[in-house]
Write a protein that holds these residues in place. Sequence first.
Motif, PDB file in Angstrom:
ATOM      1  N   PRO A   1      47.912   9.595  19.262  1.00 42.82           N
ATOM      2  CA  PRO A   1      47.730   8.153  19.480  1.00 42.82           C
ATOM      3  C   PRO A   1      46.481   7.905  20.338  1.00 42.82           C
ATOM      4  O   PRO A   1      46.171   8.689  21.224  1.00 42.82           O
ATOM      5  CB  PRO A   1      48.994   7.744  20.237  1.00 42.82           C
ATOM      6  CG  PRO A   1      49.990   8.802  19.931  1.00 42.82           C
ATOM      7  CD  PRO A   1      49.209  10.068  19.742  1.00 42.82           C
ATOM      8  N   TYR A   2      45.795   6.831  20.045  1.00 44.30           N
ATOM      9  CA  TYR A   2      44.618   6.495  20.837  1.00 44.30           C
ATOM     10  C   TYR A   2      45.047   6.018  22.211  1.00 44.30           C
ATOM     11  O   TYR A   2      45.965   5.209  22.330  1.00 44.30           O
ATOM     12  CB  TYR A   2      43.788   5.413  20.142  1.00 44.30           C
ATOM     13  CG  TYR A   2      42.948   5.946  19.005  1.00 44.30           C
ATOM     14  CD1 TYR A   2      43.109   7.237  18.515  1.00 44.30           C
ATOM     15  CD2 TYR A   2      41.984   5.157  18.429  1.00 44.30           C
ATOM     16  CE1 TYR A   2      42.335   7.720  17.486  1.00 44.30           C
ATOM     17  CE2 TYR A   2      41.199   5.622  17.394  1.00 44.30           C
ATOM     18  CZ  TYR A   2      41.384   6.903  16.937  1.00 44.30           C
ATOM     19  OH  TYR A   2      40.605   7.374  15.921  1.00 44.30           O
ATOM     20  N   TRP A   3      44.377   6.538  23.235  1.00 40.97           N
ATOM     21  CA  TRP A   3      44.691   6.191  24.614  1.00 40.97           C
ATOM     22  C   TRP A   3      44.406   4.717  24.867  1.00 40.97           C
ATOM     23  O   TRP A   3      43.403   4.174  24.395  1.00 40.97           O
ATOM     24  CB  TRP A   3      43.886   7.053  25.573  1.00 40.97           C
ATOM     25  CG  TRP A   3      44.024   6.626  26.990  1.00 40.97           C
ATOM     26  CD1 TRP A   3      43.057   6.028  27.748  1.00 40.97           C
ATOM     27  CD2 TRP A   3      45.170   6.710  27.826  1.00 40.97           C
ATOM     28  NE1 TRP A   3      43.544   5.749  28.993  1.00 40.97           N
ATOM     29  CE2 TRP A   3      44.853   6.157  29.073  1.00 40.97           C
ATOM     30  CE3 TRP A   3      46.453   7.197  27.636  1.00 40.97           C
ATOM     31  CZ2 TRP A   3      45.750   6.081  30.120  1.00 40.97           C
ATOM     32  CZ3 TRP A   3      47.349   7.127  28.678  1.00 40.97           C
ATOM     33  CH2 TRP A   3      46.991   6.574  29.889  1.00 40.97           C
TER      34      TRP A   3
ATOM     35  N   LEU B   1      47.987  10.672  29.631  1.00 42.10           N
ATOM     36  CA  LEU B   1      46.788  11.506  29.750  1.00 42.10           C
ATOM     37  C   LEU B   1      47.136  12.987  29.857  1.00 42.10           C
ATOM     38  O   LEU B   1      46.375  13.838  29.395  1.00 42.10           O
ATOM     39  CB  LEU B   1      45.942  11.071  30.950  1.00 42.10           C
ATOM     40  CG  LEU B   1      45.172   9.762  30.766  1.00 42.10           C
ATOM     41  CD1 LEU B   1      44.456   9.377  32.054  1.00 42.10           C
ATOM     42  CD2 LEU B   1      44.175   9.875  29.629  1.00 42.10           C
ATOM     43  N   GLU B   2      48.291  13.294  30.446  1.00 43.69           N
ATOM     44  CA  GLU B   2      48.672  14.702  30.579  1.00 43.69           C
ATOM     45  C   GLU B   2      48.893  15.348  29.209  1.00 43.69           C
ATOM     46  O   GLU B   2      48.676  16.550  29.037  1.00 43.69           O
ATOM     47  CB  GLU B   2      49.923  14.857  31.454  1.00 43.69           C
ATOM     48  CG  GLU B   2      51.193  14.281  30.882  1.00 43.69           C
ATOM     49  CD  GLU B   2      51.346  12.765  31.020  1.00 43.69           C
ATOM     50  OE1 GLU B   2      52.290  12.225  30.421  1.00 43.69           O
ATOM     51  OE2 GLU B   2      50.526  12.111  31.699  1.00 43.69           O
ATOM     52  N   GLN B   3      49.273  14.567  28.222  1.00 44.46           N
ATOM     53  CA  GLN B   3      49.455  15.124  26.885  1.00 44.46           C
ATOM     54  C   GLN B   3      48.113  15.403  26.203  1.00 44.46           C
ATOM     55  O   GLN B   3      47.992  16.355  25.444  1.00 44.46           O
ATOM     56  CB  GLN B   3      50.356  14.222  26.058  1.00 44.46           C
ATOM     57  CG  GLN B   3      51.789  14.298  26.589  1.00 44.46           C
ATOM     58  CD  GLN B   3      52.691  13.238  26.032  1.00 44.46           C
ATOM     59  OE1 GLN B   3      52.433  12.063  26.216  1.00 44.46           O
ATOM     60  NE2 GLN B   3      53.729  13.651  25.349  1.00 44.46           N
ATOM     61  N   TYR B   4      47.107  14.584  26.497  1.00 40.93           N
ATOM     62  CA  TYR B   4      45.759  14.884  25.989  1.00 40.93           C
ATOM     63  C   TYR B   4      45.234  16.153  26.649  1.00 40.93           C
ATOM     64  O   TYR B   4      44.573  16.968  26.006  1.00 40.93           O
ATOM     65  CB  TYR B   4      44.800  13.717  26.238  1.00 40.93           C
ATOM     66  CG  TYR B   4      45.189  12.475  25.489  1.00 40.93           C
ATOM     67  CD1 TYR B   4      44.825  12.286  24.163  1.00 40.93           C
ATOM     68  CD2 TYR B   4      45.936  11.480  26.105  1.00 40.93           C
ATOM     69  CE1 TYR B   4      45.190  11.146  23.464  1.00 40.93           C
ATOM     70  CE2 TYR B   4      46.300  10.328  25.429  1.00 40.93           C
ATOM     71  CZ  TYR B   4      45.932  10.173  24.104  1.00 40.93           C
ATOM     72  OH  TYR B   4      46.296   9.046  23.423  1.00 40.93           O
TER      73      TYR B   4
ATOM     74  N   ALA C   1      43.868  19.517  24.883  1.00 38.09           N
ATOM     75  CA  ALA C   1      42.586  20.124  25.265  1.00 38.09           C
ATOM     76  C   ALA C   1      42.781  21.586  25.647  1.00 38.09           C
ATOM     77  O   ALA C   1      41.961  22.438  25.280  1.00 38.09           O
ATOM     78  CB  ALA C   1      41.959  19.343  26.410  1.00 38.09           C
ATOM     79  N   GLU C   2      43.854  21.890  26.354  1.00 36.03           N
ATOM     80  CA  GLU C   2      44.142  23.279  26.731  1.00 36.03           C
ATOM     81  C   GLU C   2      44.433  24.123  25.488  1.00 36.03           C
ATOM     82  O   GLU C   2      43.968  25.254  25.380  1.00 36.03           O
ATOM     83  CB  GLU C   2      45.313  23.339  27.709  1.00 36.03           C
ATOM     84  CG  GLU C   2      45.642  24.721  28.200  1.00 36.03           C
ATOM     85  CD  GLU C   2      44.518  25.417  28.944  1.00 36.03           C
ATOM     86  OE1 GLU C   2      44.542  26.667  29.009  1.00 36.03           O
ATOM     87  OE2 GLU C   2      43.608  24.745  29.477  1.00 36.03           O
TER      88      GLU C   2
ATOM     89  N   ALA D   1      38.765  14.309  29.289  1.00 36.50           N
ATOM     90  CA  ALA D   1      39.888  15.183  28.918  1.00 36.50           C
ATOM     91  C   ALA D   1      39.435  16.363  28.065  1.00 36.50           C
ATOM     92  O   ALA D   1      39.967  17.469  28.196  1.00 36.50           O
ATOM     93  CB  ALA D   1      40.960  14.380  28.173  1.00 36.50           C
ATOM     94  N   PHE D   2      38.433  16.143  27.207  1.00 40.17           N
ATOM     95  CA  PHE D   2      37.991  17.185  26.290  1.00 40.17           C
ATOM     96  C   PHE D   2      36.627  17.762  26.666  1.00 40.17           C
ATOM     97  O   PHE D   2      35.966  18.394  25.845  1.00 40.17           O
ATOM     98  CB  PHE D   2      37.999  16.651  24.860  1.00 40.17           C
ATOM     99  CG  PHE D   2      39.384  16.346  24.376  1.00 40.17           C
ATOM    100  CD1 PHE D   2      40.210  17.356  23.913  1.00 40.17           C
ATOM    101  CD2 PHE D   2      39.883  15.053  24.415  1.00 40.17           C
ATOM    102  CE1 PHE D   2      41.503  17.088  23.483  1.00 40.17           C
ATOM    103  CE2 PHE D   2      41.171  14.768  23.993  1.00 40.17           C
ATOM    104  CZ  PHE D   2      41.985  15.794  23.520  1.00 40.17           C
TER     105      PHE D   2
END
Length: 91
Positions: A16-18, A29-32, A36-37, A59-60
Amino acid sequence: MRKYNREHTLFYCDPPYWDTEGYGVDFGLEQYAQIAELARTIKGRMIISVNDIPEMQEAFKGRAMQSVAINYTVSGLQGRGQRTELVIRNF
């Protein structure tokens, strides 16, 4: 993803778009950061598309990113206008 994580696998992630409404799910944001991880650590290749905003760029950070202009439509009708989207990859 763990099941199919091989060097020859390509994953496409379209979260989903932030900071937009209408998805009906919580996606912080923690899910993005988790995506990224994954992009940093998986064996396979990953392509991610998100909205082009500073939070997503942060984030990325460190991944290959390209800002792409797109035209949004609703039910096939023009009218939502042109926006930019980030296409991120780990290769």
